[in-house]
Design a protein around this motif. Structure first.
Motif, mmCIF file in Angstrom:
data_model
loop_
_atom_site.group_PDB
_atom_site.id
_atom_site.type_symbol
_atom_site.label_atom_id
_atom_site.label_comp_id
_atom_site.label_asym_id
_atom_site.label_seq_id
_atom_site.Cartn_x
_atom_site.Cartn_y
_atom_site.Cartn_z
ATOM 1 N N GLU A 120 0.843 -1.195 0.000
ATOM 2 C CA GLU A 120 0.000 0.000 0.000
ATOM 3 C C GLU A 120 0.873 1.238 0.000
ATOM 4 O OE1 GLU A 120 -2.320 0.664 3.630
ATOM 5 O OE2 GLU A 120 -1.038 -0.774 4.678
ATOM 6 N N ILE A 121 0.316 2.336 -0.490
ATOM 7 C CA ILE A 121 1.061 3.592 -0.493
ATOM 8 C C ILE A 121 1.348 3.994 0.948
ATOM 9 C CG2 ILE A 121 0.908 6.055 -1.002
ATOM 10 C CD1 ILE A 121 1.484 4.511 -3.456
ATOM 11 N N MET A 122 2.582 4.327 1.228
ATOM 12 C CA MET A 122 2.983 4.592 2.605
ATOM 13 C C MET A 122 2.243 5.793 3.189
ATOM 14 S SD MET A 122 6.779 4.984 4.238
ATOM 15 C CE MET A 122 6.988 4.923 6.028
ATOM 16 N N ARG A 123 2.009 6.827 2.392
ATOM 17 C CA ARG A 123 1.296 7.981 2.932
ATOM 18 C C ARG A 123 -0.079 7.581 3.452
ATOM 19 N NH1 ARG A 123 2.727 12.926 2.349
ATOM 20 N NH2 ARG A 123 3.639 12.700 0.277
ATOM 21 N N SER A 124 -0.784 6.782 2.670
ATOM 22 C CA SER A 124 -2.116 6.341 3.091
ATOM 23 C C SER A 124 -2.038 5.500 4.354
ATOM 24 C CB SER A 124 -2.775 5.529 1.971
ATOM 25 O OG SER A 124 -2.928 6.311 0.811
ATOM 26 N N ALA A 125 -1.036 4.636 4.427
ATOM 27 C CA ALA A 125 -0.878 3.792 5.612
ATOM 28 C C ALA A 125 -0.599 4.630 6.857
ATOM 29 C CB ALA A 125 0.252 2.790 5.387
ATOM 30 N N LEU A 126 0.262 5.645 6.722
ATOM 31 C CA LEU A 126 0.564 6.497 7.871
ATOM 32 C C LEU A 126 -0.630 7.357 8.257
ATOM 33 C CD1 LEU A 126 4.231 7.633 7.051
ATOM 34 C CD2 LEU A 126 3.478 5.789 8.572
ATOM 35 N N LEU A 127 -1.426 7.758 7.285
ATOM 36 C CA LEU A 127 -2.645 8.511 7.609
ATOM 37 C C LEU A 127 -3.622 7.652 8.405
ATOM 38 C CD1 LEU A 127 -3.310 10.470 4.281
ATOM 39 C CD2 LEU A 127 -2.429 11.374 6.429
ATOM 40 N N ASN A 128 -3.514 6.345 8.247
ATOM 41 C CA ASN A 128 -4.322 5.411 9.043
ATOM 42 C C ASN A 128 -3.580 4.929 10.279
ATOM 43 O OD1 ASN A 128 -6.701 5.340 7.427
ATOM 44 N ND2 ASN A 128 -5.616 4.083 5.930
ATOM 45 N N HIS A 129 -2.453 5.589 10.562
ATOM 46 C CA HIS A 129 -1.684 5.388 11.793
ATOM 47 C C HIS A 129 -1.127 3.975 11.929
ATOM 48 C CE1 HIS A 129 -4.931 8.506 12.866
ATOM 49 N NE2 HIS A 129 -3.845 9.150 12.460
#
Length: 427
Positions: A120-129
């Protein structure tokens, strides 16, 4: 049937599926192909082509003559050739860290590569903590190998100069020179500042002559310092990730420049994730734990990169003068100074310029978003102005914490034992 061999045209989903069937030998003859355009970036068209019979899928990435973000940005489709060649080279230098490239087509300006849908795109994953404890180790292996092994420290100087020519990338470098190094630091009409943040930016950034001078110096370094072959746009939207794997994508901005640029972009985007989490995680214990994880990751990126770079230096160095005692330490020191500067530039430009990040724009409460953007701009300015004294992972975290302390309206908890830091926000 479309003619894919004679002249370029911008493909749609139907065209991309037909292109794969007619021009490539990847799927079975009886494949039932489905195509979806999945690109969400600023420049290119990205098609996912799937055989519904087998489940096998690939990505077709096509470069157009103008950017998707704006027709005003005229960009050479040659960036697709650069991306294909860079991915092949990075796949050799840092095996396992980039997708496999199957083909490059200079007529249709497209390349075909592995589908990374299991990541998964890392930005999206980090936005989901989400947490990725292996990331710092993985990304620093990629950075140390790609940045050192493409430099004059290791390469023959004639070969390296030939590679500089091969990866000259004037159109995309100009975008970086304008959007990162120039426009955010004066009141330019192309800028797109959130209304609540605009006065702060005017006073803090646009009215600061010292900052203007320092960013001018950094711009000329970027334009003239052909140190290492860069990815050129290494943010968390250019990283696919899962628990045990990292894949770096989209190196179309690649060229020879200051090595710290790539590292600084990684650090800045971890800071964006940190600020986003500060204003979106409501439960205090969970927030503390996540911010601690991000602080530790930021620090580890700096510390692990430095260690791996120096260790690899001893294994791979070929340039005689680079073996002089003290030289490699000086060299790494200069990279870390450029890393701090690049982190600062990225933090400022994503608030002030035309290309924003979802980490900030998705903060729904207006007051919280303004506060988050002030933290980013303040940290960014400090990284730029204080870059000569920022070297350790802890130095980077200290700048972040100091900026948070300056603007957080809620209670700030410091736990020196766990090295955690959290912001309690209203709303």
């Amino acid at each position: 049937m479309r003619d894919f061999a004679s002249a370029y045209f911008t493909m749609n989903e139907t065209d991309a599926a037909e292109y794969v069937r007619e021009r490539l030998n990847i799927f079975a003859e009886d494949a039932d192909l489905e195509c979806r355009e999945i690109g969400d970036g600023n420049l290119n068209y990205v098609f996912k082509v799937t055989d519904l019979n087998s489940g096998q899928s690939i990505i077709v990435k096509q470069a157009g003559p103008v950017a998707r973000i704006s027709d005003a940005f005229k960009v050479s489709p040659d960036r697709n050739r650069i991306e294909s060649e860079i991915l092949a080279l990075q796949g050799e230098l840092a095996q396992g860290f980039v997708p496999k490239v199957y083909s490059y087509d200079p007529v249709m300006n497209c390349c075909v590569m592995d589908d990374l849908s299991d990541h998964e795109i890392m930005r999206s994953a980090l936005l989901n903590h989400k947490k990725f404890p292996l990331f710092a180790d993985q990304i620093t292996t990629f950075l140390a190998r790609t940045l050192l092994l493409t430099s004059d420290v290791v390469m023959g100087h004639k070969e390296k100069k030939g590679r500089v020519q091969q990866f000259t990338n004037p159109e995309l470098c100009e975008i970086t020179e304008d959007l990162v190094y120039t426009e955010p630091f004066y009141n330019c009409e192309q800028n797109d500042v959130f209304e609540g943040t605009k006065e702060f930016v005017h006073q803090t950034i646009w009215n600061d002559r010292e900052l203007a001078l320092e960013t001018a110096k950094l711009k000329f370094d970027f334009m003239t310092k052909a140190q290492s072959l860069l990815h050129g746009d290494l943010h968390t939207g250019s990283i696919f990730i899962k628990e045990d794997s990292v894949k770096i994508i989209d190196p179309e901005f690649a060229f020879y420049g200051p090595a710290g640029y790539d590292i600084g972009n990684v650090v800045a985007n971890l800071i964006f994730a940190y600020v986003h989490a500060s204003y979106t995680i409501k439960e205090e214990k969970r927030k503390n734990e996540y911010l601690q994880y991000l602080e530790e990751t930021i620090s580890q990126v700096i510390e692990l990169f430095s260690r791996k770079f120096l260790e690899l230096w001893d294994e791979a160095v070929t340039e005689q003068t680079a073996t002089v005692p003290g030289f490699k330490e000086w060299y790494v020191d200069s990279i870390l100074e450029d890393t701090a500067a690049a982190a600062g530039l990225e933090l400022c430009r994503r608030v002030i310029g035309i290309a924003h990040v979802k980490d900030l724009t998705s903060i729904s409460d207006e007051e919280n978003r303004v506060e988050a953007e002030k933290i980013c701009v303040t940290a960014g300015k400090a990284f730029i102005l204080e870059r000569a004294s920022i070297r350790s992972g802890n130095d980077f975290v200290k700048v972040l914490r100091r900026s948070v302390d300056q603007f957080s309206k809620g209670a700030i908890n410091h736990d020196n034992t766990s090295n955690s830091h959290s912001i309690s926000t209203a709303g």
